[in-house]
Design an enzyme around this catalytic site. Structure first.
Site, PDB file in Angstrom:
ATOM      1  N   ARG A  61      -6.678  25.724   4.219  1.00 38.63           N
ATOM      2  CA  ARG A  61      -6.838  26.347   5.272  1.00 38.63           C
ATOM      3  C   ARG A  61      -6.087  27.395   5.506  1.00 38.63           C
ATOM      4  O   ARG A  61      -6.240  28.503   6.356  1.00 38.63           O
ATOM      5  CB  ARG A  61      -6.893  25.254   6.677  1.00 38.63           C
ATOM      6  CG  ARG A  61      -8.265  24.730   6.889  1.00 38.63           C
ATOM      7  CD  ARG A  61      -7.810  23.659   7.826  1.00 38.63           C
ATOM      8  NE  ARG A  61      -6.973  22.463   7.297  1.00 38.63           N
ATOM      9  CZ  ARG A  61      -6.556  21.716   7.803  1.00 38.63           C
ATOM     10  NH1 ARG A  61      -6.985  21.124   9.058  1.00 38.63           N
ATOM     11  NH2 ARG A  61      -5.621  20.767   7.193  1.00 38.63           N
ATOM     12  N   ASP A 198      -6.041   6.330  -9.190  1.00 38.93           N
ATOM     13  CA  ASP A 198      -5.181   5.137  -8.685  1.00 38.93           C
ATOM     14  C   ASP A 198      -3.875   5.813  -9.553  1.00 38.93           C
ATOM     15  O   ASP A 198      -4.053   5.406 -11.135  1.00 38.93           O
ATOM     16  CB  ASP A 198      -5.412   3.972  -9.013  1.00 38.93           C
ATOM     17  CG  ASP A 198      -4.541   2.925  -8.412  1.00 38.93           C
ATOM     18  OD1 ASP A 198      -3.329   3.094  -8.660  1.00 38.93           O
ATOM     19  OD2 ASP A 198      -4.902   1.913  -7.708  1.00 38.93           O
ATOM     20  N   HIS A 199      -3.020   6.255  -8.960  1.00 34.14           N
ATOM     21  CA  HIS A 199      -1.851   7.003 -10.007  1.00 34.14           C
ATOM     22  C   HIS A 199      -1.023   5.940 -10.699  1.00 34.14           C
ATOM     23  O   HIS A 199      -0.443   6.227 -11.710  1.00 34.14           O
ATOM     24  CB  HIS A 199      -0.741   8.141  -8.999  1.00 34.14           C
ATOM     25  CG  HIS A 199       0.338   7.290  -8.537  1.00 34.14           C
ATOM     26  ND1 HIS A 199       0.003   6.790  -7.359  1.00 34.14           N
ATOM     27  CD2 HIS A 199       1.435   6.891  -8.649  1.00 34.14           C
ATOM     28  CE1 HIS A 199       0.994   6.316  -6.581  1.00 34.14           C
ATOM     29  NE2 HIS A 199       2.080   6.402  -7.660  1.00 34.14           N
ATOM     30  N   LYS A 203       0.586   5.551 -15.074  1.00 36.69           N
ATOM     31  CA  LYS A 203       2.115   5.140 -15.542  1.00 36.69           C
ATOM     32  C   LYS A 203       1.972   4.726 -16.819  1.00 36.69           C
ATOM     33  O   LYS A 203       1.254   3.672 -17.150  1.00 36.69           O
ATOM     34  CB  LYS A 203       2.609   4.289 -14.515  1.00 36.69           C
ATOM     35  CG  LYS A 203       2.914   4.876 -13.278  1.00 36.69           C
ATOM     36  CD  LYS A 203       3.600   3.779 -12.166  1.00 36.69           C
ATOM     37  CE  LYS A 203       3.672   4.307 -10.749  1.00 36.69           C
ATOM     38  NZ  LYS A 203       4.767   5.163 -10.390  1.00 36.69           N
ATOM     39  N   ASP A 256      -2.296   0.408   1.775  1.00 40.96           N
ATOM     40  CA  ASP A 256      -1.474   1.559   1.183  1.00 40.96           C
ATOM     41  C   ASP A 256      -1.231   1.010  -0.401  1.00 40.96           C
ATOM     42  O   ASP A 256      -1.276   1.800  -1.336  1.00 40.96           O
ATOM     43  CB  ASP A 256      -0.121   1.931   1.973  1.00 40.96           C
ATOM     44  CG  ASP A 256       0.616   3.190   1.110  1.00 40.96           C
ATOM     45  OD1 ASP A 256      -0.313   4.023   1.155  1.00 40.96           O
ATOM     46  OD2 ASP A 256       1.787   2.853   1.096  1.00 40.96           O
ATOM     47  N   HIS A 261      -3.226  -0.195  -6.004  1.00 40.30           N
ATOM     48  CA  HIS A 261      -2.207  -0.164  -7.015  1.00 40.30           C
ATOM     49  C   HIS A 261      -1.942  -1.855  -7.260  1.00 40.30           C
ATOM     50  O   HIS A 261      -1.770  -1.935  -8.698  1.00 40.30           O
ATOM     51  CB  HIS A 261      -0.782   0.475  -6.846  1.00 40.30           C
ATOM     52  CG  HIS A 261      -0.957   1.752  -6.196  1.00 40.30           C
ATOM     53  ND1 HIS A 261      -1.615   2.544  -6.374  1.00 40.30           N
ATOM     54  CD2 HIS A 261      -0.137   2.424  -4.969  1.00 40.30           C
ATOM     55  CE1 HIS A 261      -1.551   3.834  -5.962  1.00 40.30           C
ATOM     56  NE2 HIS A 261      -0.597   3.773  -4.910  1.00 40.30           N
TER      57      HIS A 261
HETATM   58  C1  BG6 Z   1       1.483   5.701  -2.905  1.00 41.26           C
HETATM   59  C2  BG6 Z   1       1.555   5.145  -1.471  1.00 41.26           C
HETATM   60  O1  BG6 Z   1       0.241   5.591  -3.306  1.00 41.26           O
HETATM   61  O2  BG6 Z   1       2.148   5.135  -3.742  1.00 41.26           O
HETATM   62  C3  BG6 Z   1       2.834   5.130  -0.928  1.00 41.26           C
HETATM   63  O3  BG6 Z   1       0.801   5.893  -0.439  1.00 41.26           O
HETATM   64  C4  BG6 Z   1       4.121   4.567  -2.151  1.00 41.26           C
HETATM   65  O4  BG6 Z   1       3.131   4.866   0.349  1.00 41.26           O
HETATM   66  C5  BG6 Z   1       3.695   5.087  -3.505  1.00 41.26           C
HETATM   67  O5  BG6 Z   1       5.137   4.937  -1.806  1.00 41.26           O
HETATM   68  C6  BG6 Z   1       4.240   4.283  -4.643  1.00 41.26           C
HETATM   69  O6  BG6 Z   1       4.120   5.130  -5.636  1.00 41.26           O
HETATM   70  P1  BG6 Z   1       5.411   4.874  -6.744  1.00 41.26           P
HETATM   71  O7  BG6 Z   1       4.776   5.679  -8.038  1.00 41.26           O
HETATM   72  O8  BG6 Z   1       6.737   5.815  -6.090  1.00 41.26           O
HETATM   73  O9  BG6 Z   1       5.704   3.542  -7.203  1.00 41.26           O
END
Ligand code: BG6
Length: 508
Positions: A61, A198-199, A203, A256, A261
């Site tokens: 935006r 899902d990051h 890892k 969250d 995760h």
């Molecule tokens: C995110 C959450 O998905 O993952 C955050 O929204 C959290 O609240 C984070 O801090 C943790 O990720 P990592 O990679 O730092 O363990």
């Protein structure tokens, strides 16, 4: 799709490249784009992964033009890239970065996007594939998908070109909204086109859980209820909510961290060996685990979950305010910043083995690890004065000290028969010279290759939400007060009591 990709990690080599493409990032002015996506793209270029013909279109935006957008991402890449930035490499890459300004719900934006893509097609005719990335607030996901469908950008006229869409978390707020979001996305895109990120799955140490379990023969025979006593999965954070009060107060720790995760970590620990290292085989096995998690009745939720909020305290030697005093958090908020739970998996491998999960903000230290605790020896004839022999533990250390350690009893040198627990450790840092890529590098690359093994499938997110939603509903029914814990501690006493009922304690 290229079979070598389907066959997985071991086959990756930067001799291969994804087909030329244009990546279109919605929400390009946001934190995620600046801190993660552009630095990840830069590192992929440096590692030689990207094909020559790649362009990026950022949409947001904010009033901006392509030139000043390039300048702002250059600053971010210099600040957040894991490697120092080589000006030559970066300036070649950023010359193909474009900016489209506008509101995501305005159809005009998509017309402008189309003409930008047409202009790119004349300069980079090979870049015929499209990777959309939704780094926006989730309320825009259905709107953007719908608009892309309406202007005909969701599919390519030529079936040999691909169109994919990466969707960030949070994917829904509860089961109903996640189902609705899936329905909305499926109105426009096929499941194969959708990459739900899902990051944690990006890892290295999380991927190593699969390698550890299925590339080694020695642990798998022990990996079941006959030898394993219980499992602890901890994702402790020393950080608080870091100015994200509005988002966090609507989410809480269970949405969250647990729904995504931590459920992923649980699945990787508990799943059966997949038939192949291929997207659907792996995800089929994960979904089976999620389906086998014992559903919790309201009474069971009360007994097997603990939620709490941090109070003022000291973290890393610095005083911090309590959750209710954080900006954008209502002073009567009941949102949990900590959650612990005891889950059972109703299947042959795991019947009766408790899985304890805990996560929280502003805890004593940042640590993500999984403890597999084995059963004690059946007949402990080494008498210890005053203390029992400790059980064996295998500890998968996800972060920050990445590695694996095995704890077992050894004889203390001397005339007496004394046993002490010792550690046999593997540390990534000392075993491998190369620094691990960032999670987003791996995940972006997989999306570019079309490999969805490390992305969550529709049924996977929905099954995880079904469990989490049932807990949330039970919490809503019991309106009792929420326990607190001092920031900088290991969480509320109630979580210690919960695990103590089974005769265990949390690893510190
Ligand atoms: C995110 C959450 O998905 O993952 C955050 O929204 C959290 O609240 C984070 O801090 C943790 O990720 P990592 O990679 O730092 O363990």
């Amino acid at each position: 799709m290229d079979q070598t990709v389907l066959n997985g990690v071991a086959e990756f080599s930067s001799d291969r490249h994804p087909e030329p493409f244009v990546m279109i990032i919605f929400g390009a002015a946001g934190d995620l784009s600046h801190r993660k996506l552009f630095p990840a793209l830069y590192n992929l270029v440096v590692d030689g992964w990207l094909p020559k013909d790649v362009a990026v279109v950022g949409i947001a935006r904010q009033k901006n033009d392509s030139q000043s957008f390039r300048e702002s991402i250059t600053r971010s890449v210099k600040e957040f890239s894991r490697r120092p930035v080589d000006d030559d490499i970066w300036s070649k890459f950023q010359a193909n970065v474009h900016y489209v300004e506008g509101n995501f719900s305005d159809p005009e934006v998509y017309v402008r996007l189309k003409s930008t893509l047409d202009a790119i097609a004349t300069q980079l005719p090979a870049a015929k594939n499209r990777l959309f990335y939704l780094a926006t607030p989730p309320s825009f996901y259905p709107i953007i998908a719908d608009q892309l469908g309406q202007v005909g950008l969701s599919h390519s006229e030529d079936p040999s070109n691909w169109v994919r869409i990466v969707v960030e978390k949070p994917f829904g707020h509860d089961l109903e909204s996640a189902e609705m979001l899936n329905r909305d996305l499926h109105q426009v895109f096929e499941e194969e086109q959708i990459f739900r990120i899902d990051h944690y799955l990006g890892k290295e140490t999380v991927q190593n859980i699969l390698v550890f379990r299925f590339a080694n023969g020695i642990f798998e025979p022990l990996w079941n209820r006959r030898y394993i006593d219980h499992v602890q999965i901890t994702v402790a954070e020393s950080l608080g909510i870091e100015g994200r009060g509005t988002y966090y107060d609507n989410a809480g720790a269970i949405r969250d961290m647990i729904q995504n995760h931590m459920m992923q970590l649980l699945c990787l620990i508990a799943m059966e060996p997949p038939v192949a290292n291929e997207a659907d085989s792996v995800r089929d096995e994960k979904v089976k685990v999620l389906r086998a998690i014992h559903p919790l009745s309201t009474r069971e939720v009360a007994e097997n979950t603990v939620r709490a909020q941090y109070d003022a305290g000291t973290v890393g030697g610095k005083p911090v305010v309590g959750y209710l005093d954080e900006p954008d958090v209502p002073s009567d908020s009941r949102t949990e910043t900590y959650v612990a739970m005891r889950l059972l998996i109703d299947n042959w491998r795991w019947a009766g083995v408790p899985f304890f999960l805990r996560t929280g903000k502003h805890l004593s230290k940042r640590v993500t690890e999984i403890v597999i605790q084995f059963k004690r020896v059946p007949h402990p004839f080494f008498r210890q004065s005053g203390s029992e022999l400790e059980p064996n533990q295998l500890i998968l250390k996800i972060q920050p000290d990445e590695g694996i350690s095995l704890r077992f009893g050894a004889k203390v040198p001397g005339a007496q028969m004394r046993v002490r627990t010792v550690d046999m450790s593997f540390l990534y840092d000392s075993s491998f010279a190369d620094a691990a890529p960032e999670a987003y590098e791996r995940l972006l690359l997989d999306a570019m290759f079309g490999d969805s093994t490390l992305f969550t499938r529709k049924d996977e997110v929905e099954t995880a939400w079904a469990l989490v939603s049932s807990i949330l509903q039970a919490w809503d029914r019991g309106r009792g007060s929420i326990p607190t814990y001092a920031a900088g501690s290991w969480g509320p006493e109630e979580a210690n009591q919960m695990i103590a009922r089974d005769g265990f304690e949390w690893r510190k």
